[in-house]
Write a protein that holds these residues in place. Structure first.
Motif, PDB file in Angstrom:
ATOM      1  N   GLU A  65      63.646 -10.011  15.769  1.00  0.00           N
ATOM      2  CA  GLU A  65      64.705  -9.109  16.227  1.00  0.00           C
ATOM      3  C   GLU A  65      64.164  -8.267  17.367  1.00  0.00           C
ATOM      4  O   GLU A  65      62.956  -8.145  17.545  1.00  0.00           O
ATOM      5  CB  GLU A  65      65.115  -8.152  15.085  1.00  0.00           C
ATOM      6  CG  GLU A  65      65.422  -8.816  13.787  1.00  0.00           C
ATOM      7  CD  GLU A  65      66.917  -9.113  13.682  1.00  0.00           C
ATOM      8  OE1 GLU A  65      67.285 -10.024  12.947  1.00  0.00           O
ATOM      9  OE2 GLU A  65      67.680  -8.427  14.374  1.00  0.00           O
ATOM     10  N   GLU A  66      65.067  -7.613  18.074  1.00  0.00           N
ATOM     11  CA  GLU A  66      64.645  -6.841  19.250  1.00  0.00           C
ATOM     12  C   GLU A  66      63.612  -5.775  18.881  1.00  0.00           C
ATOM     13  O   GLU A  66      62.667  -5.518  19.615  1.00  0.00           O
ATOM     14  CB  GLU A  66      65.866  -6.182  19.904  1.00  0.00           C
ATOM     15  CG  GLU A  66      65.531  -5.641  21.298  1.00  0.00           C
ATOM     16  CD  GLU A  66      66.750  -5.170  22.079  1.00  0.00           C
ATOM     17  OE1 GLU A  66      67.859  -5.692  21.820  1.00  0.00           O
ATOM     18  OE2 GLU A  66      66.588  -4.289  22.937  1.00  0.00           O
ATOM     19  N   HIS A  67      63.759  -5.155  17.700  1.00  0.00           N
ATOM     20  CA  HIS A  67      62.831  -4.075  17.354  1.00  0.00           C
ATOM     21  C   HIS A  67      61.429  -4.588  17.017  1.00  0.00           C
ATOM     22  O   HIS A  67      60.506  -3.809  16.841  1.00  0.00           O
ATOM     23  CB  HIS A  67      63.380  -3.227  16.190  1.00  0.00           C
ATOM     24  CG  HIS A  67      63.572  -4.023  14.940  1.00  0.00           C
ATOM     25  ND1 HIS A  67      64.824  -4.406  14.503  1.00  0.00           N
ATOM     26  CD2 HIS A  67      62.693  -4.539  14.049  1.00  0.00           C
ATOM     27  CE1 HIS A  67      64.693  -5.113  13.395  1.00  0.00           C
ATOM     28  NE2 HIS A  67      63.409  -5.216  13.104  1.00  0.00           N
ATOM     29  N   ASP A  68      61.278  -5.920  16.950  1.00  0.00           N
ATOM     30  CA  ASP A  68      59.935  -6.482  16.723  1.00  0.00           C
ATOM     31  C   ASP A  68      59.123  -6.518  18.005  1.00  0.00           C
ATOM     32  O   ASP A  68      57.907  -6.747  17.965  1.00  0.00           O
ATOM     33  CB  ASP A  68      60.037  -7.933  16.206  1.00  0.00           C
ATOM     34  CG  ASP A  68      60.654  -7.988  14.815  1.00  0.00           C
ATOM     35  OD1 ASP A  68      61.486  -8.892  14.592  1.00  0.00           O
ATOM     36  OD2 ASP A  68      60.302  -7.124  13.992  1.00  0.00           O
ATOM     37  N   ILE A  69      59.817  -6.303  19.132  1.00  0.00           N
ATOM     38  CA  ILE A  69      59.125  -6.425  20.422  1.00  0.00           C
ATOM     39  C   ILE A  69      58.636  -5.048  20.862  1.00  0.00           C
ATOM     40  O   ILE A  69      59.432  -4.131  21.052  1.00  0.00           O
ATOM     41  CB  ILE A  69      60.051  -6.998  21.503  1.00  0.00           C
ATOM     42  CG1 ILE A  69      60.732  -8.280  21.010  1.00  0.00           C
ATOM     43  CG2 ILE A  69      59.286  -7.252  22.803  1.00  0.00           C
ATOM     44  CD1 ILE A  69      59.776  -9.422  20.680  1.00  0.00           C
ATOM     45  N   ALA A  70      57.312  -4.936  21.007  1.00  0.00           N
ATOM     46  CA  ALA A  70      56.730  -3.634  21.347  1.00  0.00           C
ATOM     47  C   ALA A  70      56.851  -3.307  22.830  1.00  0.00           C
ATOM     48  O   ALA A  70      56.971  -2.147  23.203  1.00  0.00           O
ATOM     49  CB  ALA A  70      55.261  -3.613  20.943  1.00  0.00           C
ATOM     50  N   TYR A  71      56.807  -4.327  23.661  1.00  0.00           N
ATOM     51  CA  TYR A  71      56.769  -4.056  25.112  1.00  0.00           C
ATOM     52  C   TYR A  71      57.386  -5.231  25.843  1.00  0.00           C
ATOM     53  O   TYR A  71      57.110  -6.373  25.521  1.00  0.00           O
ATOM     54  CB  TYR A  71      55.305  -3.866  25.546  1.00  0.00           C
ATOM     55  CG  TYR A  71      55.129  -3.013  26.779  1.00  0.00           C
ATOM     56  CD1 TYR A  71      55.227  -3.579  28.057  1.00  0.00           C
ATOM     57  CD2 TYR A  71      54.861  -1.644  26.696  1.00  0.00           C
ATOM     58  CE1 TYR A  71      55.058  -2.801  29.189  1.00  0.00           C
ATOM     59  CE2 TYR A  71      54.693  -0.863  27.819  1.00  0.00           C
ATOM     60  CZ  TYR A  71      54.790  -1.445  29.064  1.00  0.00           C
ATOM     61  OH  TYR A  71      54.618  -0.662  30.201  1.00  0.00           O
ATOM     62  N   VAL A  72      58.221  -4.911  26.842  1.00  0.00           N
ATOM     63  CA  VAL A  72      58.874  -5.963  27.633  1.00  0.00           C
ATOM     64  C   VAL A  72      58.559  -5.761  29.114  1.00  0.00           C
ATOM     65  O   VAL A  72      58.702  -4.654  29.635  1.00  0.00           O
ATOM     66  CB  VAL A  72      60.406  -5.914  27.465  1.00  0.00           C
ATOM     67  CG1 VAL A  72      61.072  -7.024  28.292  1.00  0.00           C
ATOM     68  CG2 VAL A  72      60.803  -6.011  25.995  1.00  0.00           C
ATOM     69  N   VAL A  73      58.132  -6.832  29.771  1.00  0.00           N
ATOM     70  CA  VAL A  73      57.914  -6.760  31.224  1.00  0.00           C
ATOM     71  C   VAL A  73      58.921  -7.670  31.909  1.00  0.00           C
ATOM     72  O   VAL A  73      59.088  -8.824  31.519  1.00  0.00           O
ATOM     73  CB  VAL A  73      56.477  -7.188  31.589  1.00  0.00           C
ATOM     74  CG1 VAL A  73      56.340  -7.433  33.099  1.00  0.00           C
ATOM     75  CG2 VAL A  73      55.497  -6.112  31.134  1.00  0.00           C
TER      76      VAL A  73
END
Lengths: 276, 379, 431
Positions: A54-62
């Motif tokens: 899910e989106e909240h599993d992603i700590a950082y997006v580039v």
């Protein structure tokens, strides 16, 4: 913890998700279309679905690519030059020169063993030598973009294509067709012409082995053969080539999240979950 | 003719390499338009006109060094250098015909100046001007000193006078070829005359003259049926060379090219260099300053370009003008506007065609010329 | 290199010298264009001249007003008026591949010289000072036909080998005598050598001050941007040289710079990268282009374009004691009249003297004199000397050739890599 890279190109948008060991857990690709923000969101969601995250599993997006500032959920933006370099080296650690032929532009990048960009050059002014050139050729010959590569490989007598302009090459191809020349010979000539322009671009930055070929056009076996012929050496190609920009962006995401701008030593081979 | 055409346009310069092997001599190349072949010859060196890569050179290295929107000849010449295909040259001479050629000489110097003598001559933009003659004489003197150092032979006034006489003879023969053509254009195509002139770029002058003698005898003996063709002036092909096929197609499509600015073979003077003075170097300088053919690469003083074109047309009894210039050629592009305006005022038909030295498709050009011919003939 | 002086705090007194130079220049330009608009009325003779190799002092001594078509094109570019003018010229037959400055000017002529700066007067003399740019010749040949006015040629030899031979100066001097004779005929006045010397003395004074302005950029951080600001500071030395006003102008600029140093302010909030800039600016997109660099904290500490009107920082000075020879020597020593190897040497010297981290080359489509061979510079600097070099492309005059997204991409990638190199190199140094 997981990390994401979203590569919003002019033709296609790609996303890649890595875990903290930098293993690839999910990826996606779709046409960018007119709504860049939506393309970014959809690509991200598709990759999440594949990974079961899910989106909240992603700590950082580039975000990267031309549309990198249009990724609303991105934490940072890095140019696709840096990302392609990083992604290419992740898959082929011996990479020292990268050739990226995309839909609308072509880049050559030279990197140091530690992944530092030493020099880069871009053909971003005209379609000659880009995927667009191949699209035009395919259209005029009534073939699909997937067919032209394999067809070109069956030629033993390539024709010389002299026009560098995408618009005028259509005329030149039609002229050859009307004179009864074989499709494979025309196509091999077209691939060779693009390879020539690619080599010219690469020479501006200097060619150090190994050469890694990235971008959508690297899926074309005719193009791979044409470049190897001009170069006189084998080049690296990966089934992941279209995703290398997104993978590189995700690599930057890992580093930024861990607060370190310095390149980390590469951790073994890239593990691919789910196959491709 | 085909054999000569090959010899004249081959960017591997087989005749020059053969000459070097045979004689052990040195060769000095030159980029268009005006380098003084006479001086190179007088120093005991072979002058070699490097007229671009033609149809046979792929530009893989040079584009990144120059600029994208410039003439092919500047890039193909650099390409020949970067791919070591001109390493048989011992020197290279450039003249200030335009900013691109001028800067090319700078790029050449950095990349090859160590391997070969590289020189750029500043050609005066004044005409009928005493100080300009003095200046050019001094410029020629600078080049002479470097040529002497290269060959180890002194350029004495006598040697110079002999070289001038020889090149005058070559020019005279070419004038005769062109005159024979003008009288009977059906006997020899422009392409053929052009090849004969262009051979003057790669052959030793004595051989060139002998060949021209033969050609003149041959033309005299030919008979052919005159065609109902439009007489035209060809303008704009003074530097990057149009492909032979293009010249052939223009005439096949119904034209006789009766005057042109294809100044290869040292056809850039309107007459002979004066041979009567005690100062041959001065005479050579004077010829350039006061007796150069009008091309786009030099300023003509008070003579307006538009007026000169009208005069040329009149002298050649031409009915129209074909502007045939290289893509991106700046001098030609600027002059085109002034000249065509004058032609429009005088209701003179003209056609403008762009070419690239390496073009391979001519259908479009043929169609345009045929249309032009039709419109002239039916007026 | 990082900025070391602290930011200006809110309690400090306001600065009084900022913009004094800018305002003075604005006034001088307005006055100049006003005088040009009234030239016919006041029966003042008008000479057209080019910037590179401009021998304006000679014309000042004769009482001419001087029109610089290049400056008119530049002004139209900044004022976003270039587009339609260029199109007008293209309708007339000028190719899309010829210089945008020329087309802009032809467009102005086609609308009877009604420009955004006011009405421009016809030339009484077209003086083609051919120094560094072959296109100048074509430009004035076109104007000669359009205005039906004679063209006076001043043929200035190209500087090769760095050493100027005697015959080059002698040739120009001889032509200058012809120009003087023509000026006497047109104005009905005799040549006044003393007046010329007087004007040249003022030129030399201004040249000293201009060089002082440029030198301030050796400071770390630099108080000025030697490209984005210098292209406005250079208006004085390029078109008002030889006047007292020009000298006063540079005093004002120097005061402005001194105040900036005192207050610790500069062209960007925090100087992060120092670069040498080669090439002209894209006038129609000037601000946007500057922003692409500003966002990375880039300050240009030296540039080549401000030297098109004279390489005074190499020691070149007008000499009132030998006026004609001095004009000749000056005409040769303008940036685009120097051979490529001399240009490269100059850039390399700038990189060292002004403590720059990288070279940025802005290649412009219109100007072959500047741009042809810049790719070779790049090769020489990157591969030969290991100096990070960025090459970007657009145009100086034509608003159509500016692709902001592509430029941003290239600039971002370059400074991203420089920053990364800086953060990961043990010494923390730039190269």
């Amino acid at each position: 913890m997981h990390f994401a890279g979203v590569d919003v190109g002019s033709t296609t948008t790609k996303a890649a998700l890595l875990d903290q060991d930098r293993a690839l857990v999910g990826k996606s690709l779709l046409p960018t279309g007119a709504n860049v923000v939506r393309a970014a969101q959809q690509a991200f969601q598709l990759a999440l679905d594949e990974a079961g995250l899910e989106e909240h599993d992603i700590a950082y997006v580039v975000g990267t690519g031309y549309g990198r500032y249009k990724v609303p959920f991105g934490h940072a933006q890095v140019t696709e030059i840096s990302c392609h370099a990083r992604g290419a080296m992740r898959v082929f650690p011996g990479t020292r020169t990268i050739l990226d032929i995309g839909g609308q532009d072509t880049k050559a990048i030279r990197v140091s063993p530690s992944g530092e960009i030493l020099d880069f050059s871009m053909n971003d002014k005209c379609a000659a030598g880009t995927g667009r050139f191949l699209d035009a050729a395919a259209t005029v010959m009534g073939l699909t973009i997937e067919e032209i590569g394999p067809v070109s490989l069956t030629s033993s007598a390539p024709l010389r294509i002299t026009n560098v302009c995408t618009v005028f090459v259509e005329q030149e191809i039609m002229s050859h067709m009307s004179r009864g020349r074989k499709a494979q010979d025309i196509l091999r000539g077209v691939h060779s012409a693009i390879a020539g322009r690619s080599l010219a671009l690469m020479r501006r930055v200097g060619i150090d082995p190994e050469v890694t070929f990235t971008g959508g056009v690297s899926r074309n076996p005719g193009m791979v053969a044409a470049i190897e012929e001009r170069l006189g050496a084998k080049i690296n190609v990966s089934p992941l080539s279209q995703h290398l920009g997104a993978i590189g962006a995700a690599m930057f995401a890992v580093e930024r999240a861990q607060g370190s701008p310095a390149p980390r030593p590469l951790v073994g081979e890239l593990h691919v979950v789910g196959g491709h | 003719m085909e054999r000569y055409a090959d010899l004249a346009t081959d960017p591997t310069f087989p005749s020059v390499r053969a000459w070097k092997q045979r004689t052990g001599g040195k060769a000095v190349g030159y980029f268009p338009v005006h380098p003084p072949a006479e001086l190179i010859h007088a120093a005991g060196l072979l002058p070699v006109g490097v007229m671009g890569g033609g149809t046979r050179v792929e530009i893989d290295h040079a584009d990144s060094r120059m600029q994208s929107f410039v003439c092919s000849i500047s890039r193909s010449t650099l390409e020949l250098g970067l791919t070591n295909r001109l390493d048989f040259l011992d020197g290279m001479v450039f003249t200030t015909i335009c900013d691109v050629a001028r800067n090319l000489s700078g790029v050449w110097k950095r990349n090859f100046g160590g391997a070969m003598m590289t020189e750029l001559l500043h050609m005066p933009q004044q005409s009928n001007h005493k100080a300009a003659v003095e200046y050019l004489r001094a410029e020629y003197g600078r080049l002479v000193a470097r040529l002497e150092a290269l060959s180890g032979q002194a350029v004495t006034p006598q040697r110079l006078a002999d070289s001038i006489a020889l090149h005058n003879l070559g020019r005279k023969r070419l004038r005769e070829v062109y005159a024979a053509r003008a009288e009977h254009p059906e006997r020899m195509s422009l392409a053929e005359a052009y090849v004969l002139a262009r051979l003057g770029c790669v052959l030793p002058k004595e051989e060139h003259i002998a060949l021209l003698d033969e050609a003149l005898a041959d033309i005299g003996a030919r008979r052919a049926k005159p065609r109902d063709a439009v007489r035209v002036v060809l303008e704009g092909s003074f530097c990057e060379q149009p492909p032979l096929e293009l010249l052939e197609i223009i005439e096949e499509a119904g034209c006789y090219i009766v005057d042109d600015d294809l100044v290869v073979g040292q056809r850039w003077f309107t007459g002979d260099v004066a041979q009567d003075g005690a100062d041959p170097l001065g005479s050579l300088a004077e010829a350039y300053v006061n007796h150069s053919r009008m091309t786009s690469v030099r300023h003509q003083g008070d003579k307006r370009r538009s007026e000169t074109m009208v005069g040329r047309m009149h002298d050649a009894r031409a009915e129209g003008v074909l502007f045939v210039s290289a893509k991106f050629c700046e001098p030609a592009l600027y002059d085109f506007v002034l000249t065509k305006d004058a032609l429009e005022r005088g209701k003179v038909p003209y056609l403008s065609l762009e070419f690239e030295e390496k073009m391979g498709a001519f259908e479009s050009a043929r169609t345009q010329v045929e249309t032009f011919v039709e419109s002239v003939l039916f007026t | 290199m990082e900025a070391q002086t602290p930011m200006q705090s809110a309690a400090t007194p306001p600065m009084k010298s900022q913009d004094a130079g800018k305002n003075m220049q604005r006034q001088m330009m307005a006055q100049e264009y006003d005088a040009l608009a009234r030239a016919k009325q006041t029966k003042t003779p008008v000479a057209y001249l080019f910037i590179s190799g401009n021998i304006q002092e000679l014309f000042r001594s004769f009482g001419f007003l001087v029109v610089y078509p290049e400056i008119n094109a530049l002004q139209c570019g900044i004022k976003k008026a270039a587009g339609p003018l260029i199109l007008k010229a293209e309708d007339k037959g000028y190719s899309s591949d010829v210089c945008g400055y020329v087309k802009n000017d032809i467009g102005l002529v086609m609308q009877n010289n009604k420009s955004p700066m006011g009405d421009l007067p016809r030339p009484d003399l077209l003086v083609c000072n051919f120094s560094g740019c072959n296109t100048y010749i074509k430009w004035f040949e076109a104007l000669a036909e359009l205005y039906d006015v004679p063209l006076v040629m001043l043929d200035v030899p190209y500087v090769r080998d760095g050493v100027i031979p005697k015959q080059d100066i002698a040739y120009i001097v001889s032509q200058l005598h012809d120009v003087i004779a023509t000026c006497e005929k047109v104005t009905g006045r005799s040549f006044d050598k003393a007046e010329l010397s007087r004007v040249l003395a003022l030129s030399a004074k201004a040249e000293d001050k201009w060089c002082q302005v440029l030198e301030t950029a050796t400071r770390v951080p630099s108080p000025i941007d030697s490209f984005f600001e210098a292209v406005f500071f250079m208006a004085g030395i390029n078109i008002f040289r030889g006047t007292q006003a020009c000298v006063d102008y540079y005093d004002a600029v120097l005061a402005e710079i001194a105040e900036r140093v005192e207050r610790g302010v500069g062209p960007v909030e925090r100087e992060r990268f120092r670069v040498v800039m080669e090439g002209p600016p894209p006038w129609p997109h000037f601000r946007a282009f500057w922003e692409l660099f500003k966002r990375w904290g880039v300050v240009c500490t030296a540039a080549t374009y401000p030297k098109v009107g004279g390489l005074f920082d190499t020691g070149l000075r007008h000499d009132p004691s030998a006026p004609i020879e001095s004009l000749a020597n000056y005409a040769m020593n303008c940036y685009t009249n120097w051979s490529l190897d001399k240009r490269a040497e100059l850039m390399e010297g700038y990189l060292k003297h002004f403590k720059a981290d990288a070279l940025v080359i802005h290649s412009v489509k219109s100007c072959r004199s500047f741009s042809v061979g810049q790719g070779d510079f790049r090769d020489a600097f990157v591969r030969g000397k290991n100096i990070p070099t960025l090459l970007v492309e657009s145009d100086l005059a034509d608003p159509r050739y500016f692709q902001e997204a592509q430029l941003r991409n290239r600039i971002d990638a370059f400074f991203e890599a420089l920053e990364h190199r800086r953060l990961t190199t043990p010494a923390g140094g730039a190269l």
